[in-house]
Design an enzyme around this catalytic site. Structure first.
Site, PDB file in Angstrom:
ATOM      1  N   ARG A 263       0.845  -1.183   0.000  1.00  0.00           N
ATOM      2  CA  ARG A 263       0.000   0.000   0.000  1.00  0.00           C
ATOM      3  C   ARG A 263       0.882   1.235   0.000  1.00  0.00           C
ATOM      4  O   ARG A 263       1.708   1.412   0.898  1.00  0.00           O
ATOM      5  CB  ARG A 263      -0.895  -0.025   1.252  1.00  0.00           C
ATOM      6  CG  ARG A 263      -1.948   1.041   1.255  1.00  0.00           C
ATOM      7  CD  ARG A 263      -2.852   0.885   2.443  1.00  0.00           C
ATOM      8  NE  ARG A 263      -2.123   0.811   3.708  1.00  0.00           N
ATOM      9  CZ  ARG A 263      -2.621   1.207   4.865  1.00  0.00           C
ATOM     10  NH1 ARG A 263      -3.863   1.669   4.909  1.00  0.00           N
ATOM     11  NH2 ARG A 263      -1.923   1.119   5.966  1.00  0.00           N
TER      12      ARG A 263
ATOM     13  N   THR B  66      -0.936   7.602  -1.113  1.00  0.00           N
ATOM     14  CA  THR B  66      -2.188   7.514  -1.870  1.00  0.00           C
ATOM     15  C   THR B  66      -3.120   6.431  -1.321  1.00  0.00           C
ATOM     16  O   THR B  66      -4.308   6.425  -1.620  1.00  0.00           O
ATOM     17  CB  THR B  66      -1.906   7.163  -3.345  1.00  0.00           C
ATOM     18  OG1 THR B  66      -1.318   5.849  -3.378  1.00  0.00           O
ATOM     19  CG2 THR B  66      -0.950   8.153  -3.983  1.00  0.00           C
TER      20      THR B  66
ATOM     21  N   ASP C 229       4.359  -5.439  10.352  1.00  0.00           N
ATOM     22  CA  ASP C 229       5.397  -5.053  11.319  1.00  0.00           C
ATOM     23  C   ASP C 229       5.314  -5.906  12.574  1.00  0.00           C
ATOM     24  O   ASP C 229       6.332  -6.328  13.124  1.00  0.00           O
ATOM     25  CB  ASP C 229       5.253  -3.568  11.698  1.00  0.00           C
ATOM     26  CG  ASP C 229       5.801  -2.642  10.612  1.00  0.00           C
ATOM     27  OD1 ASP C 229       6.483  -3.147   9.696  1.00  0.00           O
ATOM     28  OD2 ASP C 229       5.526  -1.437  10.682  1.00  0.00           O
TER      29      ASP C 229
ATOM     30  N   ASP D 104       0.107  -2.219  12.571  1.00  0.00           N
ATOM     31  CA  ASP D 104       0.541  -2.733  11.273  1.00  0.00           C
ATOM     32  C   ASP D 104       0.810  -4.238  11.412  1.00  0.00           C
ATOM     33  O   ASP D 104       1.749  -4.652  12.101  1.00  0.00           O
ATOM     34  CB  ASP D 104       1.816  -2.000  10.824  1.00  0.00           C
ATOM     35  CG  ASP D 104       2.211  -2.400   9.405  1.00  0.00           C
ATOM     36  OD1 ASP D 104       2.250  -1.523   8.538  1.00  0.00           O
ATOM     37  OD2 ASP D 104       2.477  -3.601   9.168  1.00  0.00           O
TER      38      ASP D 104
HETATM   39  N1  URA Z   1      -2.848  -2.721   7.353  1.00  0.00           N
HETATM   40  C1  URA Z   1      -2.431  -3.020   8.612  1.00  0.00           C
HETATM   41  O1  URA Z   1      -1.494  -3.798   8.798  1.00  0.00           O
HETATM   42  N2  URA Z   1      -3.040  -2.420   9.650  1.00  0.00           N
HETATM   43  C2  URA Z   1      -4.076  -1.577   9.500  1.00  0.00           C
HETATM   44  O2  URA Z   1      -4.612  -1.096  10.502  1.00  0.00           O
HETATM   45  C3  URA Z   1      -4.514  -1.285   8.182  1.00  0.00           C
HETATM   46  C4  URA Z   1      -3.882  -1.868   7.127  1.00  0.00           C
END
Ligand code: URA
Length: 211
Positions: free
Chosen positions: A106, A110, A205, A202
């Site tokens: 992602r 954007t 992560d 995330d």
């Molecule tokens: N991707 C993620 O890892 N966490 C989010 O909160 C949104 C997208």
């Protein structure tokens, strides 16, 4: 308009593991283990509608009617990179499944998906596809992954996510009402940075210990 199927799995084990997963103090190793276990539970739900058929078997005592999975075989397709954390959870229930990978990231500004790697089973058209994406946020990258597997010929697609937003679900079902969605939780929504709230942060992560 046809609306798609969405199942928010309501089960004490799922709620328990999801609470641990969301907790900011949960360390990487435990987070990974929880993603596996939670995915296994969601896979159980997502495969509830796989076709089965009657067979005759013989127990040590007598003949009886039993059931076995019939029809299509399964292709599991994690969306890189966080979806890979869910792969073992599915394979522990369906060890014979073929695996395809869809590399999307992602763009943080954007929020649009960028495809960088795709490798799918060449008979994906003949398989039930389980698409793995832990966080169904805006739905942009998941919708792009659905298009990718459909262009490869897939006609039976189930999406397994850990956490989804109402807008992410609406986005998928507006474009792909045929895709069934199974999630552990539908959260409140997205914050200004595109993170699911309350969410778990995330997922990539937290799975891989990166920042
Ligand atoms: N991707 C993620 O890892 N966490 C989010 O909160 C949104 C997208």
């Amino acid at each position: 308009m046809t609306t798609g199927v969405v199942v928010e799995v309501d089960h004490p084990l799922v709620r328990h593991q999801l609470g641990l997963l969301r907790d900011v103090t949960t360390p990487t190793q435990m987070f990974r283990q929880l993603v596996n276990e939670l995915t296994l539970l969601l896979t159980y739900e997502a495969t509830k509608t796989l076709a089965d058929e009657a067979v005759e078997i013989e127990t040590p005592l007598e003949r009886m009617g039993a059931r076995r999975i019939s029809g299509k075989k399964v292709a599991v397709c994690p969306i890189l990179r966080a979806g890979v954390g869910m792969l073992d959870g599915v394979l522990s229930l369906i060890p014979g499944a073929r695996v395809g990978f869809i590399g999307l990231y992602r763009d943080e500004e954007t929020l649009q998906p960028v495809e960088y790697y795709v490798k799918l089973p060449n008979d994906i058209a003949d398989r039930d596809v389980l698409l793995l994406d832990p966080m169904l946020a805006t739905g942009n990258s998941t919708a792009a992954a659905v298009v990718t597997v459909k262009e490869a010929g897939a006609t039976s697609i189930r999406l397994i996510a850990l956490i989804a937003t109402p807008e992410g679900i609406a986005r998928i079902h507006a474009e792909h009402p045929d895709v069934a969605i199974v999630v552990a939780s539908i959260d409140r929504g997205l914050n200004e940075k595109g993170y699911i709230v309350p969410g778990l942060g995330d997922a990539g992560d937290r799975l891989y210990g990166t920042k």
